[in-house]
Design a protein around this motif. Structure first.
Motif, short mmCIF file in Angstrom:
data_model
loop_
_atom_site.label_atom_id
_atom_site.label_comp_id
_atom_site.label_asym_id
_atom_site.label_seq_id
_atom_site.Cartn_x
_atom_site.Cartn_y
_atom_site.Cartn_z
N UNK A 54 -44.08 -10.91 -5.96
CA UNK A 54 -45.18 -10.95 -4.92
C UNK A 54 -45.06 -11.45 -3.86
N UNK A 55 -44.42 -12.81 -4.14
CA UNK A 55 -44.11 -13.52 -2.93
C UNK A 55 -42.98 -12.76 -1.82
N UNK A 56 -42.00 -12.13 -2.84
CA UNK A 56 -40.88 -11.48 -2.03
C UNK A 56 -41.81 -10.28 -1.13
N UNK A 57 -42.51 -9.74 -1.84
CA UNK A 57 -43.30 -8.25 -1.13
C UNK A 57 -43.89 -8.87 0.10
N UNK A 58 -44.76 -9.80 -0.26
CA UNK A 58 -45.56 -10.34 0.85
C UNK A 58 -44.62 -10.64 2.04
N UNK A 59 -43.64 -11.47 1.70
CA UNK A 59 -42.68 -11.79 3.08
C UNK A 59 -42.18 -10.47 3.69
N UNK A 60 -41.94 -9.53 2.77
CA UNK A 60 -41.45 -8.25 3.61
C UNK A 60 -42.48 -7.60 4.33
N UNK A 61 -43.52 -7.34 3.91
CA UNK A 61 -44.60 -6.79 4.56
C UNK A 61 -44.92 -7.67 5.72
N UNK A 62 -45.28 -9.03 5.55
CA UNK A 62 -45.73 -9.71 6.90
C UNK A 62 -44.88 -9.86 7.78
#
Lengths: 194, 81
Positions: free
Chosen positions: A165-173
């Motif tokens: 989830x952290x990785x996805x949040x970093x990618x999107x943000x």
């Protein structure tokens, strides 16, 4: 309105209103249609993704530091906001599809996003190599021998899910940030006419 | 290396009495993109540049240039001389 009282459902309703109404008001979401993709105009988010990145990092840091539930809640809240913001950002779709300028903006945004995520994954791999318990060292990690104390290592499935989830949040943000900064200041996405 | 590309899209669009939306529909982009092009905030692909030149009825080099175009007033003054 319920004919017979449903305390649990009513409490959930109240909690949802208490949690979401300020968030939706902040994002200027008035109707359900506002939440859908392909409606309205893209908005630049030049600062909010940074705040969400900090929130995700704080959540993960809290998990690692031992405040497991608090960290999980912060990380998940930041993730939900990230997903909402993406649908209002320059990465959003349009009913008639993206033209070449919008497609280029989305491509460059995701290039930055995936680049940042890849760097994090590489750093994470080196960290996990140090923090991973080694059977040959009677369960000790190399990092704990070097630094003299145990290093956090994801030991449960939930830890790995939160890392994902952290990785996805970093990618999107990062993608939203890059795409937003790729637009001229003052966001001129509103000139339809002459 | 990124060079500045100047254009006269707004001039020819106004001359043809086209709105941004009409031009955008004709070349298959969103109206906002026409605004980005006119302000020089976006450099078009060769395909879009050629579509614009065909739609506006001028050659590509009349529409785009690496050098700034002379002001219309100067062109009119020169034509009057």
């Amino acid at each position: 309105m319920f004919v017979r009282r449903q305390p649990l459902i009513e409490a959930m309703d109240r909690a949802a209103e208490w949690l979401w109404t300020p968030v939706l008001r902040f994002l200027k979401v008035d109707t359900l249609e506002d939440l859908q993709l392909s409606t309205g105009h893209a908005r630049s988010f030049r600062v909010l993704p940074l705040v969400l990145l900090l929130g995700c990092s704080a959540g993960l840091g809290g998990m690692i530091a031992g405040w497991r539930i608090t960290g999980l809640m912060i990380l998940n809240a930041a993730w939900i906001l990230t997903a909402l913001i993406q649908t209002r950002s320059p990465l959003m779709g349009r009913p008639n599809g993206r033209d070449e300028r919008e497609a280029a903006l989305v491509r460059s945004g995701h290039l930055w996003g995936f680049g940042a995520t890849t760097m994090l994954a590489l750093i994470g791999c080196f960290y996990f190599a140090l923090a991973s318990p080694m059977p040959d060292l009677s369960g000790k990690a190399i990092g704990s021998l070097i630094f003299g104390r145990d290093l956090w290592f994801p030991s449960q499935p939930l830890d790995w899910m939160e890392l994902a989830l952290f990785g996805m949040a970093v990618e999107i943000n990062v993608a939203v940030l890059a795409a937003s900064w790729g637009l001229p200041e003052g966001d001129t996405e509103d000139d339809h006419g002459q | 290396m990124s060079r500045t590309i100047y254009n006269r899209i707004a001039l020819f669009r106004t001359d043809r009495n086209l709105s941004r939306k009409a031009l955008a529909d004709a070349v298959g982009v969103n109206p906002q993109t026409i605004g980005f092009l006119e302000r020089g905030d976006y450099k078009p692909s060769l395909e879009l540049a050629m579509s614009l030149s065909v739609t506006l009825g001028v050659s590509v080099d009349m529409l785009f240039s690496f050098r700034p175009f002379p002001p219309v007033a100067d062109a009119l003054r020169n034509a009057g001389d």
